[in-house]
Each structure stands twice: as C-alpha cells, then as structure tokens.
Design a protein around this motif. Structure first.
Motif, short mmCIF file in Angstrom:
data_model
loop_
_atom_site.label_atom_id
_atom_site.label_comp_id
_atom_site.label_asym_id
_atom_site.label_seq_id
_atom_site.Cartn_x
_atom_site.Cartn_y
_atom_site.Cartn_z
N THR A 49 0.86 -1.18 0.00
CA THR A 49 0.00 0.00 0.00
C THR A 49 0.89 1.23 0.00
OG1 THR A 49 -0.09 0.25 2.41
CG2 THR A 49 -1.69 -1.26 1.41
N ARG A 50 0.28 2.38 -0.11
CA ARG A 50 1.07 3.61 0.00
C ARG A 50 1.68 3.75 1.38
NH1 ARG A 50 -2.77 8.34 -2.06
NH2 ARG A 50 -1.05 9.64 -1.32
N GLY A 51 1.10 3.09 2.36
CA GLY A 51 1.62 3.17 3.71
C GLY A 51 2.88 2.36 3.92
N VAL A 85 -3.38 1.22 -3.79
CA VAL A 85 -2.81 2.54 -3.58
C VAL A 85 -3.65 3.38 -2.62
CG1 VAL A 85 -3.99 3.75 -5.46
CG2 VAL A 85 -1.65 4.39 -4.84
N PHE A 86 -4.90 2.97 -2.37
CA PHE A 86 -5.77 3.76 -1.49
C PHE A 86 -6.33 2.92 -0.35
CE2 PHE A 86 -6.21 6.46 -5.34
CZ PHE A 86 -5.71 7.63 -4.78
N PRO A 87 -5.49 2.47 0.58
CA PRO A 87 -6.01 1.80 1.77
C PRO A 87 -6.61 2.83 2.72
CG PRO A 87 -3.67 2.09 1.99
CD PRO A 87 -4.04 2.62 0.62
N SER A 88 -7.26 2.34 3.77
CA SER A 88 -7.88 3.27 4.73
C SER A 88 -6.81 3.77 5.71
CB SER A 88 -8.99 2.56 5.50
OG SER A 88 -8.50 1.39 6.10
N ALA A 89 -6.29 4.93 5.45
CA ALA A 89 -5.29 5.54 6.34
C ALA A 89 -5.38 7.05 6.20
CB ALA A 89 -3.89 5.04 5.98
N TYR A 90 -4.86 7.76 7.19
CA TYR A 90 -4.94 9.22 7.18
C TYR A 90 -3.65 9.88 6.70
CZ TYR A 90 -9.14 8.49 9.92
OH TYR A 90 -10.37 8.09 10.34
N PHE A 91 -2.58 9.11 6.70
CA PHE A 91 -1.30 9.69 6.29
C PHE A 91 -0.59 8.75 5.34
CE2 PHE A 91 3.33 9.79 6.95
CZ PHE A 91 3.58 11.06 6.47
N THR A 115 0.91 -14.60 -9.20
CA THR A 115 -0.39 -13.99 -8.94
C THR A 115 -0.20 -12.51 -8.64
OG1 THR A 115 -1.27 -16.06 -8.02
CG2 THR A 115 -2.46 -14.04 -7.51
N LEU A 116 -0.90 -11.66 -9.39
CA LEU A 116 -0.76 -10.21 -9.23
C LEU A 116 -2.14 -9.59 -9.09
CD1 LEU A 116 0.93 -7.59 -9.36
CD2 LEU A 116 0.65 -7.64 -11.85
N GLY A 117 -2.32 -8.78 -8.05
CA GLY A 117 -3.58 -8.08 -7.83
C GLY A 117 -3.36 -6.58 -7.72
N ILE A 118 -4.16 -5.79 -8.43
CA ILE A 118 -4.07 -4.33 -8.40
C ILE A 118 -5.48 -3.79 -8.11
CG2 ILE A 118 -3.32 -2.26 -9.60
CD1 ILE A 118 -1.70 -4.00 -11.47
N TYR A 119 -5.59 -2.95 -7.08
CA TYR A 119 -6.89 -2.48 -6.61
C TYR A 119 -6.99 -0.96 -6.76
CZ TYR A 119 -6.98 -7.18 -4.70
OH TYR A 119 -6.94 -8.54 -4.57
N CYS A 120 -8.25 -0.49 -6.82
CA CYS A 120 -8.52 0.95 -7.01
C CYS A 120 -7.80 1.47 -8.25
CB CYS A 120 -8.12 1.75 -5.79
SG CYS A 120 -8.98 1.28 -4.28
N VAL A 121 -7.88 0.71 -9.31
CA VAL A 121 -7.08 0.97 -10.50
C VAL A 121 -7.36 2.35 -11.08
CG1 VAL A 121 -6.77 0.29 -12.90
CG2 VAL A 121 -6.73 -1.43 -11.09
N SER A 122 -8.62 2.66 -11.35
CA SER A 122 -8.94 3.92 -12.03
C SER A 122 -8.62 5.15 -11.19
CB SER A 122 -10.42 3.94 -12.43
OG SER A 122 -10.70 2.91 -13.35
N MET A 123 -8.56 4.97 -9.86
CA MET A 123 -8.24 6.09 -8.98
C MET A 123 -6.74 6.33 -8.89
SD MET A 123 -10.89 5.20 -5.87
CE MET A 123 -10.36 6.63 -4.91
N ALA A 124 -5.95 5.30 -9.15
CA ALA A 124 -4.51 5.41 -8.93
C ALA A 124 -3.70 5.54 -10.22
CB ALA A 124 -4.02 4.20 -8.14
N PHE A 125 -4.11 4.81 -11.26
CA PHE A 125 -3.30 4.73 -12.47
C PHE A 125 -3.98 5.48 -13.61
CE2 PHE A 125 -2.08 1.08 -10.02
CZ PHE A 125 -0.77 0.79 -10.36
N ILE A 146 -7.74 -7.45 -11.29
CA ILE A 146 -7.88 -6.02 -11.59
C ILE A 146 -9.19 -5.56 -10.96
CG2 ILE A 146 -8.13 -4.27 -13.37
CD1 ILE A 146 -5.40 -5.38 -13.39
N ASP A 147 -9.09 -4.63 -10.00
CA ASP A 147 -10.27 -4.21 -9.25
C ASP A 147 -10.47 -2.70 -9.41
OD1 ASP A 147 -12.24 -4.90 -6.80
OD2 ASP A 147 -11.27 -2.98 -6.44
N GLY A 148 -11.72 -2.30 -9.69
CA GLY A 148 -12.04 -0.88 -9.76
C GLY A 148 -11.57 -0.21 -11.03
N VAL A 149 -11.91 -0.81 -12.17
CA VAL A 149 -11.46 -0.27 -13.45
C VAL A 149 -12.68 0.14 -14.27
CG1 VAL A 149 -11.41 -2.53 -14.59
CG2 VAL A 149 -9.96 -0.68 -15.43
N THR A 150 -12.57 1.24 -14.99
CA THR A 150 -13.66 1.72 -15.82
C THR A 150 -13.47 1.28 -17.27
OG1 THR A 150 -12.47 3.82 -16.07
CG2 THR A 150 -14.17 3.71 -14.37
N SER A 151 -14.51 1.44 -18.07
CA SER A 151 -14.50 0.91 -19.43
C SER A 151 -13.47 1.58 -20.33
CB SER A 151 -15.89 1.06 -20.05
OG SER A 151 -16.32 2.41 -20.01
#
Length: 510
Positions: A49-51, A85-91, A115-125, A146-151
């Motif tokens: 994560t970013r943390g 890239v966007f876990p629940s954290a404040y900093f 095995t590769l997993g990427i989450y919140c894709v459209s928000m991060a990449f 691949i999680d959270g991707v738009t068309s």
C-alpha cells in the motif's frame, strides 16, 4: 557453535515453526539473517500500500544506489503480490504517482510473480501508467486481479503476459466525478478487456459487468464466478449470455442476478404474488426457448452455485448439474420442484441456519428435494442456530427426517459448526480425537439421527458427518447374511475419507 553455523537448509527448515511476522523480525537482526530469511518472507502473500511501500522498498534495496541498487534475487522471490494505492489511512508517506512509479519498478524486476492483484485501479493509475506496469516481463504470471477499473481502460491488457490463465475483473459502475452532473451509472462490458487473452483463459471472475450474446466465446474457460452481472437486454434473462460466451464452463457461481438499473429483480419476487410468478415464468420460458434454438451446456455442469431457488428458477437452465449449491429457499413447492427439475441435480448442498427454517422455506425446499428422483446425495450445512440454540434439536431432526421421507437419496452428509455447549457431540457422536482414525463401533454407538432418517428412507446407504478441521465419521447400511434385514455400522476412518472424496461430498468442492 553459533546459530548461524547451522546448515543453511536447517535454518530454512526452522522457519516453518515461526510465524511470518517473526521471520520478518529475524531479517532485521543482521545482514546474514536478512540474506537467509528475506526470500522466505517474500514467497508468501505480499500486500503493498502507499503506507508500507517505502519500508518494502528499503527491505529489498529498491533505490539503495550505495549498495548496488535493488536486490534482484529478493525481488525474484516474489510470487504473490497485491497492491492497493488507497487503503484506509490518514497519512501516506508517498504520493499516489510516486507509489505507482515504485510499484512499476518492482514489477520490472519481479520476474517470478505468479499472482498479481491491483486495486482501485482507475483512482490510482492513468491508462498509460497501467499499461506500462502490466507490460513488465512476468513470464510466470498466471492469475491477474484487476479491481475498480472503468471501461475506458479497455486496452490495458494488450501488452500483458501471454501466460495469464486466470483473470479476476471488477468493473467500476460509476463514471465521471462523484456528486457532479457528469457522474453516470452503467454496467461495463468486460469483453474488450479480455479479448487479448480470450483463447488462453481457463478461469474468470467477473463483477459489476454486463454480458450479451454477441461477443466471441471463451472456449477454454472452465471455472466461472460472477458475483453480480446484468444482461444487455433485461428481457433476455441471464442464462443465454453465459451459455453463449462460456460454452465449456464446468463450475459456475452466480450470486446476484441484476437488471440494467442495478436492481436485483429476482430478490423481490414473492411467490405468493401472481404477478411476480408471471414475471418469473417469463424469464424462465424465454431462457428455455433460447436454449431450444441455440443449445445449452452440452455436457452439463459439474458445479452450479446460486443465491436462491428463485434465481435458479428464473435462470431456466435446460442442462443437468452434478452438484448444486442453493443458499436461500422459497415458500413455493411448485417453484422449488420446477427449479430442481430444470437441472436434474445429483448432489444438492443446502445450509440450515436454524431449526425454525425447517418449518418455513428450507423445509419446502427439502420436500422438493425428496420429490426429485435425480437427487441421490444431500449435503446439509447445519448452523449454530440449528444445533446450539435450538430448543429441541431432537425434534428438529425428526422434522428433518419427515421432510426427507421416501426420497431417492442414497448418501446424506452433515457439515457441523463448532461445538460450544456439547449439543453437537450428543446428537452426532464424538469426533475422532486429534483427527485419528475412527474404529468400527457397535450398533449401540450409531447416532440416533442416522437410524431416524434411515428408517424413513429405504434407499439411504451411507451417512457422513464432518466435524471441525479434518475430523469426520461415516456409517453405512449393511444387509444381514440372510438378506431379510439391515443394520448400520461405522466405516473405518481412512476408508470413510476415501469414500467422501470419491462421492464428491466433501465440504468444499475443488
């Protein structure tokens, strides 16, 4: 003799007795421990994560130019990597763009990831960033999440490794800026994402997608899990797109049949309402007509999981199913019989959360099962409310036996919850201690529930009871030498497990 004087293989073997957290702490004690145990840590699941990304980069020396740059040998120990890239954290110690850059650099060196997993894709990449990341040399990659991707990211898999066989794709249904006028809701079509690997894929998980009957089929997909999907046209029903796109599927999990507006219409159908029944019959009949014209799964399905009997009814399948899982029952015996009659299941798994369910919908489903000749194996997952908190478990089991009276069932399985108050062991007998082999018991040790249900079902031959972990017991009905009467005897533990595997009645289908 010092600890580090031990053979390298011995040191690695000792790690099997430690938790992953303890091994990680060992790597911080000295350079030698880090050299020995860091690969052990990295061979398990690694969540970034970013943390924690900066500390991980330090762990593998990703940007440590003073000591020669990244430890390539460590990065090549990575096998299962997930990045959010966007876990629940404040900093966050690094920015989003910086975390994407570091993650892409890691992928460029981690050639052995499977095995590769990427989450919140459209928000991060951005589209280009994700395309570059997935173009990394990963010749061993077999599963991609691949999680959270738009068309608009439809081309990101163009350069992804050809070795991919399993894809887990979750689409984002909301496009535009949240709360603004340009925010649009729509299910997304997953086929443009998957077209580059269509012939090679063997397993798919699709969530929040829309499917139709026009795309190119996926000939080699055997396992299909769709937590939620809608069809291109609501009138079409849900079975035609699945049969058209995945003609050779064997395991199919469907948990939410949705309409274009994101509603789940089958959940709101009350079988006591004539209008609701008319709607359900319409979906079912249109699906069956489509299958008459275009065909169905020719070899049937090995496993079908549906949320409810009503979902199964509305699917309107016209193919046999070897093992059927149903989570929720319905109050209508006619709907239950028709739904089961559509797929002619051989094995049926049903959860019973509490004893009160036996006098409501689940009892109706059990009656339908007893009236379905194709069902020879019944698997009942009994919850705490049935065993621990029932006012009279024996009365509940008598009710259960009555519901199954006269069935064609030859094998009955009980999956039991943890035993908190001793009720489980009192009803079903004590499990083999420590998972040891159970020995043959006398007829006096046969649980009353086995004899109770056996007396009401002459076809019943074997009963399996699965306790915690790997503990299980089983009994079979045997005829006397004269052949005039039968008696129950316990099956030896190893043979019982072999029979459970051969009959495909283990708790979790592989």
């Amino acid at each position: 003799m010092h600890f580090l004087d031990l053979n390298h293989d011995v040191l690695i073997y000792l790690a099997h007795f430690l938790t992953r957290k303890d091994i990680s702490r060992l790597t911080k004690l000295c350079h030698e421990f880090h050299r020995i145990y860091a690969p052990v840590v990295l061979k398990g699941l690694v969540w970034l994560t970013r943390g924690n990304l900066p500390s991980f980069c330090s762990f593998v020396g990703l940007e440590d130019e003073r000591h020669g740059g990244p430890r390539i040998d460590l990065l090549r120990s990575l096998q299962t990597l997930r990045f959010n890239v966007f876990p629940s954290a404040y900093f966050y110690p690094v920015s989003s763009n910086e975390s994407v850059r570091l993650f892409t650099t890691i992928l460029s060196h981690a050639h052995n990831i499977t095995t590769l997993g990427i989450y919140c894709v459209s928000m991060a990449f951005t589209l280009e960033q994700l395309r570059i990341a997935l173009s990394a040399p990963l010749p061993q990659l077999r599963e991609l999440i691949i999680d959270g991707v738009t068309s608009d990211y439809a081309d990101v898999l163009a350069g992804a490794p050809a070795s991919i066989r399993v894809v887990n794709l979750t689409m984002t249904k909301y496009h535009g800026d949240p709360g603004l006028d340009n925010e649009v809701f729509a299910h997304a079509d997953p086929l443009p994402f998957l077209r580059y690997h269509r012939p090679a894929l063997t397993a798919l998980t699709l969530c929040e997608v829309v499917l139709g009957t026009q795309g190119e089929p996926f000939p080699n997909v055997r396992r299909l899990e769709i937590p939620s999907f809608a069809t291109e046209a609501d009138w079409m029903g849900w079975a035609p797109p699945l049969i058209h796109l995945f003609p050779n599927a064997e395991h199919v999990d469907l948990w939410s049949l949705q309409a274009q507006d994101d509603s789940a219409p089958t959940r709101n159908l009350d079988t006591r309402d004539p209008t609701a029944l008319l709607i359900a019959r319409g979906w079912r009949s249109r699906s069956r007509l489509w299958q008459e014209e275009h065909g169905t799964w020719s070899n049937g399905l090995r496993l079908l999981c549906v949320r409810s009997v009503m979902d199964l009814y509305c699917l309107g399948l016209s193919c046999p199913v070897d093992r059927l899982h149903v989570l929720e029952a319905t109050s209508s015996i006619e709907v239950s019989r028709a739904a089961l009659g559509d797929v002619h299941p051989r094995r049926v798994w049903i959860p019973i959360a509490s004893s009160s369910e036996l006098v409501r919908n689940t009892g109706t489903l059990l009656e339908a099962v007893a009236q379905t000749p194709s069902v020879t194996h019944l698997m009942l997952d009994l919850g705490e409310g049935f065993i621990q908190y029932s006012g009279s478990p024996q009365l509940s089991l008598t009710t259960l036996a009555n519901k199954l009276h006269g069935s064609n069932m030859s094998h009955l399985c009980f999956y039991l919850c943890e035993d908190q108050f001793g009720e489980r062991d009192r009803i079903f007998g004590t499990p083999p201690s420590g998972g040891s082999e159970s020995s043959s018991k006398s007829a006096m040790d046969i649980p009353e529930v086995v004899k109770l249900i056996g007396d009401r079902n002459s076809a019943l031959r074997q009963v399996f009871v699965f306790y915690d972990a790997y503990d299980m017991r089983a009994w079979e009905r045997r005829r006397t030498t004269q052949g005039t009467s039968t008696h129950w005897s316990e099956i030896e533990g190893r043979r019982a497990r072999q029979l459970a595997f051969a009959e495909r009645v283990e708790r979790y289908e592989s």
